[in-house]
Structure formats: structure tokens, C-alpha cells
Motif scaffolding. Sequence first.
Motif, PDB file in Angstrom:
ATOM      1  N   ARG A  13       0.871  -1.176   0.000  1.00 27.38           N
ATOM      2  CA  ARG A  13       0.000   0.000   0.000  1.00 27.38           C
ATOM      3  C   ARG A  13       0.909   1.228   0.000  1.00 27.38           C
ATOM      4  O   ARG A  13       1.847   1.305   0.789  1.00 27.38           O
ATOM      5  N   PRO A  17      -0.990   7.833  -1.305  1.00 24.72           N
ATOM      6  CA  PRO A  17      -1.621   7.424  -2.559  1.00 24.72           C
ATOM      7  C   PRO A  17      -2.221   8.569  -3.369  1.00 24.72           C
ATOM      8  O   PRO A  17      -2.672   8.354  -4.486  1.00 24.72           O
ATOM      9  N   ASP A  21      -6.972   6.245  -3.318  1.00 20.84           N
ATOM     10  CA  ASP A  21      -6.297   5.305  -2.414  1.00 20.84           C
ATOM     11  C   ASP A  21      -6.617   3.844  -2.725  1.00 20.84           C
ATOM     12  O   ASP A  21      -6.369   2.960  -1.917  1.00 20.84           O
ATOM     13  N   ALA A  24      -2.414  -0.202  -5.401  1.00 27.39           N
ATOM     14  CA  ALA A  24      -1.315  -0.785  -4.642  1.00 27.39           C
ATOM     15  C   ALA A  24      -0.109  -0.814  -5.580  1.00 27.39           C
ATOM     16  O   ALA A  24      -0.210  -0.384  -6.736  1.00 27.39           O
ATOM     17  N   GLU A  71      -6.967  -1.070  -8.627  1.00 24.86           N
ATOM     18  CA  GLU A  71      -7.977  -1.809  -7.870  1.00 24.86           C
ATOM     19  C   GLU A  71      -8.617  -2.882  -8.750  1.00 24.86           C
ATOM     20  O   GLU A  71      -8.842  -4.011  -8.309  1.00 24.86           O
ATOM     21  N   VAL A  81      -3.581  -6.066  -0.713  1.00 26.13           N
ATOM     22  CA  VAL A  81      -2.376  -5.509  -0.106  1.00 26.13           C
ATOM     23  C   VAL A  81      -1.908  -6.448   0.996  1.00 26.13           C
ATOM     24  O   VAL A  81      -2.703  -6.968   1.776  1.00 26.13           O
ATOM     25  N   SER A 182       1.563  -2.312   5.714  1.00 31.36           N
ATOM     26  CA  SER A 182       0.967  -2.693   4.430  1.00 31.36           C
ATOM     27  C   SER A 182       0.109  -3.944   4.517  1.00 31.36           C
ATOM     28  O   SER A 182      -0.741  -4.157   3.698  1.00 31.36           O
ATOM     29  N   THR A 185      -6.022  -5.161   4.679  1.00 34.74           N
ATOM     30  CA  THR A 185      -6.707  -4.047   4.024  1.00 34.74           C
ATOM     31  C   THR A 185      -7.158  -2.988   5.025  1.00 34.74           C
ATOM     32  O   THR A 185      -7.657  -1.957   4.642  1.00 34.74           O
ATOM     33  N   SER A 187      -6.679   0.036   7.688  1.00 33.16           N
ATOM     34  CA  SER A 187      -5.668   1.081   7.907  1.00 33.16           C
ATOM     35  C   SER A 187      -5.472   1.332   9.373  1.00 33.16           C
ATOM     36  O   SER A 187      -6.321   1.245  10.161  1.00 33.16           O
TER      37      SER A 187
END
Length: 187
Positions: A13, A17, A21, A24, A71, A81, A182, A185, A187
Motif C-alpha cells: 500500500r 496514494p 487510495d 497498490a 484496484e 495488499v 501494508s 486491508t 488502515s
Amino acid sequence: MPINSRFQTELLRPAKPGSDDSWAFLVLPKNISEQLPRRGRTTVEGTINGYHFQSTLEPDGQLSHWLKVSEALQQAAGVSVGDKVTLDINPVAAEPEPEVPGDLQEALAATPEARAVWEATTTIARLDWIHWIVSAKQAKTRAKRVGDTCNMLAEGKRRVCCFDTSGFYSKAFRAPEAAAHSHGTDS
């Protein structure tokens, strides 16, 4: 005979980005990049976890390349990711014609001498001219490069001079920085 390079690497990731976002990236091992025909932008085709794709690799400034994984490609290949992915890649037989940015199209249309030389150059040369223009960090620099491109082409220069397409000597290019966490998925 085509080069067939198979390797595994982690899907990362990006730390920054931008406004999108959903993408990847992955970095090619240096020994794989060394087998490719150029250190600059290079188009490859192959598979990621068995799913076919064609994409242009970007130089990472370390004499290797990185690949932006959209994506849509992640979903089609069933990867996320943090996954270890398997790639099989080959350089394409002929580099596809690059998309000419609008500002360069307008400048070439206004400068027939430059347009004639542009059309007589190779696809790789056009790719390098465009790469030089779009790699400008500021709008003012980009506008100057578009003008300089037309001037140099009008003078009969077929290749952009003094532009390190790999970013190694100028450090102009690099792979995105990976986000600290990373894996997965969330954050």
C-alpha cells in the motif's frame, strides 16, 4: 526469444496514494529488472497470480522498476495488499504508442516542423519525450519542457538529451514509499 521472468513479491500500500487510495504497488527484484530491455519506462505483459495483464513499469531510481496495481487488477487477480503475489512477465515485442498529453498535442499542432520530426521518431523516443514532460513537478517546469520539446524537435533532435530515464543519476524517479503497515486491508 522472449524473456520470461517469474518472481514473488509483496503487494504494498502506498504511504501517500494521492486522491485515489484504491491502488497498490510492487517493486521488481533488481535481478528481474536487469533482464528487461531498458531501465526507463518499459511495457510488460504477463500474469499476476495467473491473471493476464499488460502494463508499463515505472523506473524506481535504483536501476529497477515498480508496478502500479490498480484496484481492478487486484480484484481480477484476487489479490490484496499484504499478499505475496507471483508474477510472470515478459517485455512486449513492440512498445505501444504512448498517449500524447493534450498540452504537447497542442504545441506540436502549432509547430509543423516539430510535428514532422515527432512523427518520424521511434515509439521509444516519443515515450522518453513524454516521460520527461510529465515527470516535471511544477506546472511552470512542465510548460517549459513542452516548449523546449517543440524547439528541440524543430531543430531536428529526435531524442530528449540530458534526461536520465532511469532516475538513477538524477534521482528524479523512485518507487512510492510503502505504508508502515501494508499487511491486510485495514488502515
